[in-house]
Design a protein around this motif. Structure first.
Motif, short mmCIF file in Angstrom:
data_model
loop_
_atom_site.label_atom_id
_atom_site.label_comp_id
_atom_site.label_asym_id
_atom_site.label_seq_id
_atom_site.Cartn_x
_atom_site.Cartn_y
_atom_site.Cartn_z
N TYR A 1 -6.13 -1.20 -7.27
CA TYR A 1 -6.02 -0.10 -6.31
C TYR A 1 -4.79 0.73 -6.69
O TYR A 1 -3.66 0.24 -6.62
CB TYR A 1 -5.87 -0.65 -4.89
CG TYR A 1 -7.03 -1.51 -4.42
CD1 TYR A 1 -8.04 -0.99 -3.62
CD2 TYR A 1 -7.11 -2.86 -4.79
CE1 TYR A 1 -9.10 -1.78 -3.18
CE2 TYR A 1 -8.16 -3.66 -4.36
CZ TYR A 1 -9.15 -3.12 -3.56
OH TYR A 1 -10.20 -3.90 -3.13
N LEU A 2 -5.02 1.97 -7.07
CA LEU A 2 -3.96 2.82 -7.62
C LEU A 2 -3.46 3.85 -6.61
O LEU A 2 -3.98 3.97 -5.50
CB LEU A 2 -4.47 3.54 -8.86
CG LEU A 2 -4.92 2.66 -10.03
CD1 LEU A 2 -5.58 3.50 -11.12
CD2 LEU A 2 -3.75 1.88 -10.60
N ASN A 3 -2.44 4.60 -7.05
CA ASN A 3 -1.95 5.81 -6.36
C ASN A 3 -1.35 5.54 -4.99
O ASN A 3 -1.54 6.32 -4.04
CB ASN A 3 -3.07 6.86 -6.26
CG ASN A 3 -3.62 7.24 -7.61
OD1 ASN A 3 -2.86 7.49 -8.54
ND2 ASN A 3 -4.94 7.28 -7.74
N THR B 1 -10.86 2.58 -2.97
CA THR B 1 -11.90 2.13 -3.89
C THR B 1 -11.24 1.65 -5.17
O THR B 1 -10.57 2.42 -5.85
CB THR B 1 -12.89 3.26 -4.22
OG1 THR B 1 -13.50 3.72 -3.01
CG2 THR B 1 -13.97 2.77 -5.18
N PRO B 2 -11.43 0.37 -5.52
CA PRO B 2 -10.72 -0.16 -6.69
C PRO B 2 -11.44 0.15 -8.00
O PRO B 2 -12.65 0.40 -8.04
CB PRO B 2 -10.72 -1.66 -6.43
CG PRO B 2 -12.01 -1.90 -5.69
CD PRO B 2 -12.21 -0.68 -4.82
N VAL C 1 -3.20 -2.73 0.71
CA VAL C 1 -3.81 -1.43 0.41
C VAL C 1 -3.43 -0.41 1.49
O VAL C 1 -3.05 0.73 1.19
CB VAL C 1 -5.34 -1.57 0.29
CG1 VAL C 1 -6.03 -0.20 0.30
CG2 VAL C 1 -5.70 -2.34 -0.99
N ILE C 2 -3.50 -0.85 2.75
CA ILE C 2 -3.14 0.03 3.87
C ILE C 2 -1.64 0.31 3.88
O ILE C 2 -1.20 1.45 4.03
CB ILE C 2 -3.60 -0.59 5.20
CG1 ILE C 2 -5.13 -0.64 5.27
CG2 ILE C 2 -3.03 0.20 6.39
CD1 ILE C 2 -5.67 -1.43 6.45
N ILE D 1 -3.31 -5.23 -6.75
CA ILE D 1 -4.27 -5.81 -7.68
C ILE D 1 -4.74 -7.17 -7.16
O ILE D 1 -3.95 -7.96 -6.65
CB ILE D 1 -3.66 -5.97 -9.09
CG1 ILE D 1 -3.47 -4.60 -9.74
CG2 ILE D 1 -4.54 -6.86 -9.97
CD1 ILE D 1 -2.91 -4.65 -11.15
N LEU D 2 -6.05 -7.41 -7.29
CA LEU D 2 -6.63 -8.71 -7.01
C LEU D 2 -7.28 -9.25 -8.26
O LEU D 2 -8.12 -8.57 -8.87
CB LEU D 2 -7.67 -8.62 -5.89
CG LEU D 2 -8.58 -9.86 -5.73
CD1 LEU D 2 -7.78 -11.08 -5.31
CD2 LEU D 2 -9.72 -9.58 -4.75
N TYR D 3 -6.87 -10.45 -8.68
CA TYR D 3 -7.60 -11.21 -9.68
C TYR D 3 -8.46 -12.21 -8.93
O TYR D 3 -7.95 -13.18 -8.36
CB TYR D 3 -6.64 -11.95 -10.62
CG TYR D 3 -5.98 -11.08 -11.65
CD1 TYR D 3 -6.47 -11.01 -12.96
CD2 TYR D 3 -4.85 -10.33 -11.33
CE1 TYR D 3 -5.86 -10.21 -13.92
CE2 TYR D 3 -4.23 -9.53 -12.29
CZ TYR D 3 -4.74 -9.48 -13.58
OH TYR D 3 -4.13 -8.69 -14.52
#
Length: 321
Positions: A263-265, A241-242, A233-234, A273-275
């Motif tokens: 987590y977009l953009n 914020t997901p 993400v970083i 993405i986390l499943y």
């Protein structure tokens, strides 16, 4: 005369219908087993399935786990395996599947040199060189789209996938790490290049702790799933914020359920993405390819609400370099 015109018109409609039906017929892909490539004097093997018109099509590299093999990944006489579904997904979406075979390590079991320093069971082969050479050969023969190459690895294969995006990030558009986290002790080269990342982990994994720690069998330390996701993400500079999605619990017998965190953009349109497989073990989720109960007694529950390969392809299919 009118009857003749009607007959001609009906024949034209029939011909048009036949041509449409012919165009809609799917052409079966070609599967080649035990292809070879010599790297550093070692004969390496791989399986490949490709569309008959493979030019400019995407390519997915599928990496088996430690103790597995390319045969095991495709379920070739060795029981069920959710990685086998990659062949069906590739047939439907017309992309190439490349399934390399790992080399033998000190325990005489196959795996990948994922550059961890605290797992002596892994082979010492230069597997980044192997995959790089393999991609170069496949490009020459099958002419896949080099901007749409993806890698999906399971367990030790997941850590190898993470090594590839660190050391040859220019070749990989997105990766999926199934049932593993980021390694703590690693001598991999580091990259800061944004790459879309997917993690799919079980919260009750009996081999690789979801919350981080020692892999079973003293095979090294891993960070937690949350730390692994946060790293990407970083790195990709996505939203922090997901979007959270709860999947329907369509199979009540598997003692597990699925949550998806998106987590977009990110930079260069990247995503993370986390499943989160609540109650899941060290297994790939699958509706079709279900492991035996004897195997699940060792590794933990297998979720049967989603199909791993289908979900990962949904993530891959719009990503490009």
């Amino acid at each position: 005369m009118r009857v003749l015109i009607k007959l001609i018109f009906l024949n034209l409609l029939l011909l048009m219908s036949c041509k449409q039906d012919e165009s809609e017929l799917s052409v079966e892909p070609i599967l080649k087993l035990d292809e070879t490539l010599i790297v550093d004097g070692i004969t390496r093997t791989y399986h490949i399935q490709y569309p008959q018109d493979s030019e400019n099509k995407p390519l997915v590299i599928v990496l088996h786990g430690h103790g597995g093999s390319s045969d095991q990944s495709l379920g070739l006489g060795l029981g069920k395996n959710p990685q086998k579904i990659w062949l069906e997904v590739a047939r439907e979406h017309k992309f190439t599947v490349l399934v390399p075979n790992g080399e033998l390590g000190q325990e005489n079991t196959r795996g990948w040199n994922d550059c961890r320093t605290d797992d002596v069971a892994n082979p010492t082969t230069d597997d980044v060189k192997f995959i790089t050479s393999l991609l170069e050969e496949v490009e020459i023969i099958y002419k896949h789209n080099v901007n749409r190459v993806y890698v999906a690895g399971v367990s030790n294969g997941a850590l190898m996938a993470q090594r590839l995006v660190e050391e040859i990030p220019e070749k990989i558009a997105a990766f999926a790490s199934i049932v593993n986290n980021r390694a703590v002790n690693s001598n991999c080269l580091d990259s800061n290049e944004p790459i879309s990342a997917l993690f799919m982990n079980g919260t009750l994994d009996l081999f690789v702790p979801y919350d981080g720690g020692q892999i079973l069998g003293d095979r090294g330390l891993v960070r937690s799933t949350d730390e692994s996701v946060t790293h990407w993400v970083i790195r990709n500079q996505t939203d922090t914020t997901p979007i959270i999605e709860n999947f329907d619990d369509i199979n009540n017998s598997d003692n597990s359920s699925v949550q998806k965190f998106t987590y977009l953009n990110g930079l260069n349109n990247t995503q993370v993405i986390l499943y989160k497989i609540n109650g899941g073990g060290h297994t790939e989720p699958s509706i079709i390819e279900n492991y035996s109960q004897a195997y699940l007694n060792i590794v933990g529950e297998q979720n049967k609400d989603i199909e791993m390969a289908q979900e990962v392809w949904k993530f891959f299919e719009d990503k490009a370099k």
